[in-house]
Design an enzyme around this catalytic site. Structure first.
Site, PDB file in Angstrom:
ATOM      1  N   LYS A  97       0.820  -1.208   0.000  1.00 19.73           N
ATOM      2  CA  LYS A  97       0.000   0.000   0.000  1.00 19.73           C
ATOM      3  C   LYS A  97       0.857   1.262   0.000  1.00 19.73           C
ATOM      4  CE  LYS A  97      -3.481   2.431   2.798  1.00 19.73           C
ATOM      5  NZ  LYS A  97      -4.217   2.458   4.072  1.00 19.73           N
ATOM      6  N   LYS A 155     -12.001   5.564   9.373  1.00 19.35           N
ATOM      7  CA  LYS A 155     -12.630   4.463  10.110  1.00 19.35           C
ATOM      8  C   LYS A 155     -13.106   4.935  11.481  1.00 19.35           C
ATOM      9  CE  LYS A 155      -9.576   1.142   7.788  1.00 19.35           C
ATOM     10  NZ  LYS A 155      -8.615   2.047   7.167  1.00 19.35           N
ATOM     11  N   VAL A 183      -3.764  -5.739  -1.076  1.00 16.91           N
ATOM     12  CA  VAL A 183      -2.324  -5.876  -0.841  1.00 16.91           C
ATOM     13  C   VAL A 183      -2.142  -6.557   0.520  1.00 16.91           C
ATOM     14  CG1 VAL A 183      -1.585  -3.895  -2.220  1.00 16.91           C
ATOM     15  CG2 VAL A 183      -2.242  -3.539   0.158  1.00 16.91           C
ATOM     16  N   HIS A 197       0.666   0.313  15.100  1.00 15.96           N
ATOM     17  CA  HIS A 197      -0.617   0.953  14.795  1.00 15.96           C
ATOM     18  C   HIS A 197      -1.366   1.269  16.083  1.00 15.96           C
ATOM     19  CE1 HIS A 197      -1.465   0.718  10.334  1.00 15.96           C
ATOM     20  NE2 HIS A 197      -0.267   0.174  10.443  1.00 15.96           N
ATOM     21  N   ASP A 226       0.465   2.625   5.146  1.00 12.55           N
ATOM     22  CA  ASP A 226       0.280   2.216   6.543  1.00 12.55           C
ATOM     23  C   ASP A 226      -0.376   0.848   6.711  1.00 12.55           C
ATOM     24  OD1 ASP A 226      -2.067   3.483   5.427  1.00 12.55           O
ATOM     25  OD2 ASP A 226      -2.965   3.330   7.406  1.00 12.55           O
ATOM     26  N   CYS A 227      -0.126  -0.098   5.814  1.00 15.02           N
ATOM     27  CA  CYS A 227      -0.750  -1.415   5.918  1.00 15.02           C
ATOM     28  C   CYS A 227       0.128  -2.348   6.759  1.00 15.02           C
ATOM     29  CB  CYS A 227      -0.944  -2.004   4.518  1.00 15.02           C
ATOM     30  SG  CYS A 227      -1.447  -3.728   4.526  1.00 15.02           S
ATOM     31  N   SER A 229      -0.956 -12.264   3.604  1.00 13.67           N
ATOM     32  CA  SER A 229       0.348 -12.211   4.286  1.00 13.67           C
ATOM     33  C   SER A 229       0.697 -13.528   4.984  1.00 13.67           C
ATOM     34  CB  SER A 229       0.396 -11.042   5.277  1.00 13.67           C
ATOM     35  OG  SER A 229      -0.571 -11.185   6.297  1.00 13.67           O
TER      36      SER A 229
END
Length: 221
Positions: free
Chosen positions: A8, A210, A60, A160, A19-20, A74
């Protein structure tokens, strides 16, 4: 044979790493194994045609180990990297593989919560306490002295958590969770992490819609 990974790009900054946490997990795995790779940044707000051809769902990360076969998810990608590039081993023993696995969903629920009495803060604290106890007994990393796959999965999520909760709620991991604090300090200062982490402002911008979506729906009720 070039190893390629699509990750990303930052919202509003398509030439900057985004920020993924799942993308960072894959990058961390490659960095810790010292595997040379080509990183392709994808603007998820304006997905290019070439990307949709290799990732029809538009998600992604996607990864190609040099054989022109693109794979997603992932969990799958890091397993493939471990099999193709076994040295150094990042395998986490099965009994430790799920340590900290409930922290991220607990964090997201608390971050979006607008009700202080809904139990979401306590649920997150309970998960962090469990991690702290595991690290006290087995640390400094989840599997002892050496970093492993479970750390590379959890580390980006804790970053995060740390950045987003402090920004949006003024909330910090309690000081008495000393092993968690030592753990995040050790992980976040690793060369691989410094190289692959998102800028704090991009992380905050990524969460803002969000978090604010919850405000909008609450106002409409």
């Amino acid at each position: 044979m070039t190893v390629e990974v699509c990750v990303k790009a930052a919202a509003g900054a398509p030439d900057t790493l985004g920020d993924c946490p799942f993308s960072q997990r894959v990058l961390l795995t490659l960095e810790e194994k010292k595997v040379p790779y080509e990183m392709k940044l994808v603007d998820l707000g304006n997905k290019p045609e070439w990307f949709l051809k290799i990732s029809p769902e538009g998600k992604v990360p996607v990864f190609n180990s040099g054989d022109d076969k693109w794979i997603a998810d992932s969990d799958v990608i890091t397993q493939v990297i471990e099999e193709k590039f076994p040295t150094p081993s990042l395998v986490t023993p099965p009994e430790y593989a799920s340590v900290g696995s409930k922290i991220f969903p607990s964090f997201v629920k608390f971050l979006k919560s607008k009700d202080a009495s809904d139990g979401s803060e306590k649920a997150l604290l309970d998960e962090l306490q469990a991690l702290d106890e595991h690290l006290k007994a087995h640390g400094p990393y989840i599997n002892g002295e050496n970093v492993s796959a479970a750390d590379l999965n959890l580390g980006p999520k804790l970053f995060h958590l740390q950045v987003a909760l402090e920004h949006f709620k003024g909330w910090k991991i309690p000081e008495n969770l000393t092993s968690v604090h030592a753990y995040t300090k050790a992980l976040f200062s690793r060369e691989s992490f410094v190289k692959t982490k998102p800028a704090k402002e991009h992380l905050i911008a990524g969460w803002a819609p969000k978090v604010n979506a919850g405000v909008g729906s609450a106002l409409r009720l």
